[in-house]
Design an enzyme around this catalytic site. Structure first.
Site, PDB file in Angstrom:
ATOM      1  N   GLY A  69      16.027  30.080 -35.424  1.00  0.00           N
ATOM      2  CA  GLY A  69      16.110  30.939 -34.245  1.00  0.00           C
ATOM      3  C   GLY A  69      17.137  30.503 -33.219  1.00  0.00           C
ATOM      4  N   HIS A  70      17.146  29.208 -32.900  1.00  0.00           N
ATOM      5  CA  HIS A  70      17.958  28.786 -31.754  1.00  0.00           C
ATOM      6  C   HIS A  70      19.456  28.709 -32.033  1.00  0.00           C
ATOM      7  CE1 HIS A  70      18.791  24.378 -32.434  1.00  0.00           C
ATOM      8  NE2 HIS A  70      17.821  24.537 -33.314  1.00  0.00           N
TER       9      HIS A  70
ATOM     10  N   THR B 135      -1.434  28.902 -37.095  1.00  0.00           N
ATOM     11  CA  THR B 135      -1.416  30.128 -36.301  1.00  0.00           C
ATOM     12  C   THR B 135       0.011  30.472 -35.914  1.00  0.00           C
ATOM     13  OG1 THR B 135      -3.606  29.601 -35.480  1.00  0.00           O
ATOM     14  CG2 THR B 135      -2.352  31.241 -34.231  1.00  0.00           C
TER      15      THR B 135
ATOM     16  N   CYS C 124      27.818   8.548 -31.127  1.00  0.00           N
ATOM     17  CA  CYS C 124      27.923   7.239 -30.515  1.00  0.00           C
ATOM     18  C   CYS C 124      26.556   6.571 -30.530  1.00  0.00           C
ATOM     19  CB  CYS C 124      28.408   7.406 -29.082  1.00  0.00           C
ATOM     20  SG  CYS C 124      28.545   5.878 -28.200  1.00  0.00           S
TER      21      CYS C 124
HETATM   22  C1  LIG Z   1      20.521  23.220 -36.651  1.00  0.00           C
HETATM   23  C2  LIG Z   1      20.576  23.253 -38.135  1.00  0.00           C
HETATM   24  C3  LIG Z   1      19.430  23.085 -38.908  1.00  0.00           C
HETATM   25  C4  LIG Z   1      18.103  22.753 -38.306  1.00  0.00           C
HETATM   26  O1  LIG Z   1      17.542  23.797 -37.578  1.00  0.00           O
HETATM   27  P1  LIG Z   1      16.421  23.419 -36.492  1.00  0.00           P
HETATM   28  O2  LIG Z   1      15.838  24.741 -36.127  1.00  0.00           O
HETATM   29  O3  LIG Z   1      17.121  22.749 -35.371  1.00  0.00           O
HETATM   30  O4  LIG Z   1      15.441  22.539 -37.177  1.00  0.00           O
HETATM   31  C5  LIG Z   1      19.550  23.155 -40.272  1.00  0.00           C
HETATM   32  N1  LIG Z   1      20.734  23.379 -40.853  1.00  0.00           N
HETATM   33  C6  LIG Z   1      21.858  23.566 -40.155  1.00  0.00           C
HETATM   34  C7  LIG Z   1      23.126  23.832 -40.870  1.00  0.00           C
HETATM   35  C8  LIG Z   1      21.819  23.481 -38.766  1.00  0.00           C
HETATM   36  O5  LIG Z   1      22.943  23.611 -38.079  1.00  0.00           O
END
Ligand SMILES: *Cc1c(COP(=O)(O)O)cnc(C)c1O
Length: 403
Positions: A200-201, A237, A325
């Site tokens: 999602g993010h 849930t 880093c």
């Molecule tokens: C950010 C990312 C993930 C992990 O997703 P999350 O929702 O942060 O756990 C997996 N694969 C790739 C290529 C990503 O860039």
């Protein structure tokens, strides 16, 4: 101070339409979607709608979507789930050296528990050789997991071609499409993908929600055992608000993708061209055309990536580097190392990842600000002065790892 966000591959801001859509499920519509009474009805319906919108982005059926807590969970569920369900058929898994840690660490973990894992090489442009994949396949191969687009370089792998190979050999094919979904068209049917992860993010929805597409008929051992949620494939849930948000984000992606590809590609190319023209000794890491629209990875040789990031930050520009880093030592990016990028160049790499919020003014501001920073840092590099004949100026002593 200006705030320019060019780190959209790390995370994206929540789209305002997404936020509006999810808010009711954090306020009044709190019911458990599994409840049969009034409180559960609207959340259940909202999850069903979100599943439809998510399925539409990938061109799959609603029954093929499992909502998860994040991209990492989706990767874990796909890889461990297949590995365990196909254990009697074989123990060989094929992946690449440039995967995200969610895939790489999961594969390394399985390698310690009796699975045999092949980590494929990439070439200097970050591309995969299909013959190498074919050669790696054995009678024991049960899973091929190869990412859709690389988070550091943006390089896109030939997913449809890999899908053709895995279909022919009857091997499960998983792709981490966290950086493909919403950025470029994806059709799991046409591409013969069996499992696909999204987060999602990285797609203008909040953190803490994701989805895994699992082709009908593909059996999977759950990672989270629990209730009957997600057709017994993922207990827990449901995160109603997060799922609603993801659905909305997918809907917006379908709606706006064409225009966004044009807009973001133009801005990315403007940035690349502008920086290349103004700064010498810049190398692009990754294939020039086989990459997602928003990502640009450049090495400013004889300057140090982490220091550049700190300098950019002081001007309000958020970007990311190819090396982390940690406790005073610079670990070069495993992706750039696999591409054979020299250590020095990988330490000088910066990743710019654009998003919906960026404008041409943002880009021009970066093109204005960066050359002087690079020049100042290079003036302290003895190596650079040897090459250019310019003297070193040791008055500035900037240490990137003091933070
Ligand atoms: C950010 C990312 C993930 C992990 O997703 P999350 O929702 O942060 O756990 C997996 N694969 C790739 C290529 C990503 O860039």
């Amino acid at each position: 101070m200006k705030r320019i966000y060019l780190d959209n591959n790390a995370t994206t801001p929540i789209h305002h339409e997404v936020l509006e859509e999810m808010l009711p499920y954090l306020r009044d519509e709190f019911g458990n979607p599994s409840s049969i009474h009034w409180a559960g009805r609207k959340p259940r319906k909202a999850i069903d709608d979100a599943r439809e919108k998510t399925a539409k982005l990938l061109n799959c059926d609603v029954s093929e979507i499992i909502f998860t807590s994040c991209g990492s969970e989706g990767d874990n569920l796909a890889i461990k789930g297949i590995a365990e369900s196909k254990r009697d058929k074989g123990n060989h898994i094929i992946t690449t050296k440039v995967e995200h840690p969610a895939v790489l660490s999961t594969c390394k973990y399985l390698a310690k528990t009796g699975y045999d894992v092949t980590f494929l090489d990439v070439d200097s442009q970050g591309m995969l050789d299909l013959n190498q994949i074919k050669k790696a396949i054995t009678s024991k191969t049960i899973l091929i997991t190869i990412m859709f687009a690389n988070n550091e370089t943006g390089v896109m792998f030939p997913i449809a071609e890999i899908g053709r190979i895995t279909k022919e050999r009857n091997i499960a094919f998983h792709t981490d499409a966290v950086h493909g979904a919403g950025k470029v068209p994806i059709d799991v049917k046409k591409m013969n993908i069996d499992l696909l992860t999204i987060s999602g993010h990285k797609l203008y929805a909040p953190k803490g929600v994701g989805a895994l597409y699992v082709k009908r008929g593909v059996r999977l051992v759950p990672v989270i055992h629990g209730g009957h949620q997600e057709r017994n494939r993922r207990g827990g849930t449901e995160n109603t608000a997060g799922i609603v948000a993801l659905g909305k984000a997918c809907e917006i992606a379908v709606r706006d993708m064409e225009a966004e590809i044009k807009q973001i590609t133009a801005l990315r190319d403007r940035l690349e061209k502008g920086l290349m023209e103004k700064i010498s000794h810049v190398r692009r890491n990754g294939h020039p055309t086989q990459r997602i629209p928003n990502t640009l990875n450049l090495s400013f040789e004889y300057a140090e990536g982490e220091s550049l990031l700190l300098n950019l930050d002081m001007k309000g520009i958020a970007a990311s580097s190819g090396s982390a880093c940690t406790s005073g030592t610079l670990e070069p990016s495993h992706v750039l190392v696999a591409m054979g990028v020299p250590l020095e160049a990988s330490h000088s790499s910066v990743r710019f990842s654009l998003g919906r919020g960026n404008t041409a003014e943002d880009i021009d501001y970066v093109i204005e600000a960066l050359p002087a920073m690079v020049e100042r840092m290079r003036s302290m590099s003895p190596l650079y002065s040897t090459i250019t004949g310019k003297g070193t100026d040791l008055k500035f002593s900037e240490s990137s790892c003091s933070h």
